[in-house]
Design a protein around this motif. Structure first.
Motif, PDB file in Angstrom:
ATOM      1  N   GLY A  11      39.889  47.037  15.042  1.00 15.26           N
ATOM      2  CA  GLY A  11      39.769  46.681  15.315  1.00 15.26           C
ATOM      3  C   GLY A  11      38.314  45.657  14.465  1.00 15.26           C
ATOM      4  O   GLY A  11      37.457  45.725  15.872  1.00 15.26           O
ATOM      5  N   VAL A  12      38.382  45.932  13.672  1.00 13.83           N
ATOM      6  CA  VAL A  12      36.876  45.169  13.261  1.00 13.83           C
ATOM      7  C   VAL A  12      37.400  44.093  11.579  1.00 13.83           C
ATOM      8  O   VAL A  12      38.671  43.569  12.004  1.00 13.83           O
ATOM      9  CB  VAL A  12      36.198  45.972  12.266  1.00 13.83           C
ATOM     10  N   SER A  13      36.586  43.791  11.212  1.00 14.46           N
ATOM     11  CA  SER A  13      36.660  42.345  10.197  1.00 14.46           C
ATOM     12  C   SER A  13      36.593  43.155   9.265  1.00 14.46           C
ATOM     13  O   SER A  13      36.500  43.894   8.792  1.00 14.46           O
ATOM     14  CB  SER A  13      35.582  42.059  10.014  1.00 14.46           C
ATOM     15  N   LYS A  14      37.833  42.316   8.321  1.00 12.14           N
ATOM     16  CA  LYS A  14      37.974  42.298   7.148  1.00 12.14           C
ATOM     17  C   LYS A  14      36.554  43.242   6.000  1.00 12.14           C
ATOM     18  O   LYS A  14      36.705  44.282   5.387  1.00 12.14           O
ATOM     19  CB  LYS A  14      38.901  41.886   5.823  1.00 12.14           C
ATOM     20  N   ALA A  15      35.953  42.585   5.859  1.00 15.06           N
ATOM     21  CA  ALA A  15      34.251  42.942   5.760  1.00 15.06           C
ATOM     22  C   ALA A  15      34.169  43.993   6.299  1.00 15.06           C
ATOM     23  O   ALA A  15      33.470  44.486   5.067  1.00 15.06           O
ATOM     24  CB  ALA A  15      33.257  40.969   6.078  1.00 15.06           C
ATOM     25  N   ALA A  16      33.611  44.423   7.425  1.00 13.29           N
ATOM     26  CA  ALA A  16      33.949  45.061   8.339  1.00 13.29           C
ATOM     27  C   ALA A  16      34.071  46.765   7.396  1.00 13.29           C
ATOM     28  O   ALA A  16      33.412  47.914   7.545  1.00 13.29           O
ATOM     29  CB  ALA A  16      33.601  45.636   9.286  1.00 13.29           C
ATOM     30  N   VAL A  17      35.505  46.553   7.265  1.00 15.34           N
ATOM     31  CA  VAL A  17      36.050  47.658   6.684  1.00 15.34           C
ATOM     32  C   VAL A  17      35.460  48.101   5.004  1.00 15.34           C
ATOM     33  O   VAL A  17      35.974  49.034   4.732  1.00 15.34           O
ATOM     34  CB  VAL A  17      37.160  47.242   5.939  1.00 15.34           C
ATOM     35  N   SER A  18      35.128  46.460   3.925  1.00 10.16           N
ATOM     36  CA  SER A  18      34.450  46.442   2.417  1.00 10.16           C
ATOM     37  C   SER A  18      33.564  47.036   2.487  1.00 10.16           C
ATOM     38  O   SER A  18      32.667  48.340   1.865  1.00 10.16           O
ATOM     39  CB  SER A  18      34.519  45.382   2.019  1.00 10.16           C
TER      40      SER A  18
END
Length: 356
Positions: A11-18
């Motif tokens: 439930g987050v953005s791809k940037a947050a995963v990075s």
């Protein structure tokens, strides 16, 4: 599974995963732990680099530290629940109480979102990762068929904020019929006889139940809502709405009386109604009383403060957490339904009609 899939499940953005995998600042500790936990459970392997190997190790550790845990599952981009559900006041408050309730029970809370456009694929991934975990599903925007498909995959499922009595699934929900009845009865007792109704143009079972309760109250008081006083508006726009404003303006221009009160199916709708009336010089509550439903935090920020039907979100969540943490192996067989009562909260947006 790709990084995009981890972002969607967490439930987050791809940037947050990075950021989570690189160990860089920019996200909170709870968000980082959730991302790493989801990644570890999914068996996600970052590209082979020193940083990635360190991140994978952290993810594995996060999985162990997060246990025992509950999963809060949201089906996004369906009905009134968007991909930004955590920014919507009602759902934001539910998540807050879920985090508190889980922590008080000695559980951590994982949050995942399934995009309706990738429903089957995402549901399979969630079921593979969380087959033995208690799952609290936000059911606000879901129909009977979708709930049945989810229950087939997730056997320790509790559904929050809706109820279908013919499904053998545990439900924890608001008594919306009672809330609509309380609002209608209160307006009638206050002396209103010309009452309008502002409905959502996106229909969900909760809104339909509120209408049934409101109509019951109108019948008891022998009051009919005029078709001219029935409005359909966007439930997600707490701002002045052109469609509603134009209808009111046409009534004013034609010299037709406005309703002395308007019941709105949600607080967001009520806030939009108040702002629309203000633009036309219609005073609330001196000219028109406005009553909402939900009692979100914004109800006491808008001016005048909003009379509304309180949904006891904390009590709903406590009940859902209690059920989810005491499930047997097959809780969906003969599910338990818990209905949480509502209460009318009187504030400054409502008063007796001008003639009383």
């Amino acid at each position: 599974m790709k990084m995009e899939d981890i972002a969607r499940l967490a439930g987050v953005s791809k940037a947050a995963v990075s950021l989570a995998f690189s160990g860089k600042p920019g996200i909170g500790d709870e968000t980082r732990a959730r991302i790493l936990s989801v990644a570890g459970k999914a068996g996600y392997k970052p590209r082979k680099s020193v940083q990635a190997q360190e991140a994978a190790t952290i993810a594995d550790a996060a999985v162990e530290e997060a246990s025992p845990a509950l999963l809060f599952l949201v089906i996004a981009n369906a009905g009134i629940v968007t991909s930004q559900y955590d920014r919507q006041p009602f759902f934001r408050e539910l998540i807050h109480f879920l985090e508190q309730g889980s922590r008080a029970g000695g559980f951590s809370l994982l949050i995942s979102a399934i995009d309706m456009a990738r429903f089957d694929e995402d549901l399979r991934a969630i079921a593979d990762m969380h087959s033995d975990r208690g799952v609290i599903l936000l059911g606000t925007n879901l129909n009977k068929e979708t709930l049945s498909r989810i229950a087939e995959r997730l056997h320790k499922l509790i559904v929050l904020d809706t109820c279908f009595e013919t499904l053998p699934i545990p439900f924890v929900y608001t008594n919306n019929v009672l809330g609509g009845y309380q609002a209608g009865t209160w307006l009638c007792r206050s002396g209103h006889r010309s009452i309008g109704y502002a409905a959502s143009d996106v229909r969900i079972p909760n809104f339909d139940a509120r209408r049934r309760g409101f109509d019951d109250a109108m019948r008891e008081w022998s009051i009919a809502v005029s078709s001219e006083h029935e409005f359909s508006v966007d439930p997600m726009a707490p701002a002045a709405q052109a469609v509603f404003r134009d209808r009111i303006e046409k009534m004013q221009s034609a010299g037709k009386p406005l309703p002395t009160a308007i019941f709105c199916e949600s607080d967001f709708i009520a806030i939009g109604v108040i702002k629309s009336l203000a633009e036309l010089g219609v005073r609330v509550p001196e000219d028109v009383s406005v009553v909402g439903f939900d009692d979100i935090a914004e109800a006491v920020i808008v001016s005048p403060e909003l009379t509304t039907v309180r949904v006891d979100k904390e009590k709903m969540v406590r009940s859902a957490v209690r059920l989810a943490t005491s499930l047997d192996d097959s809780p969906s067989e003969g599910g338990m339904n818990i209905s949480v009562a509502t209460a009318l909260i009187e504030r400054r947006s409502s008063a007796a009609p001008p003639s009383v």
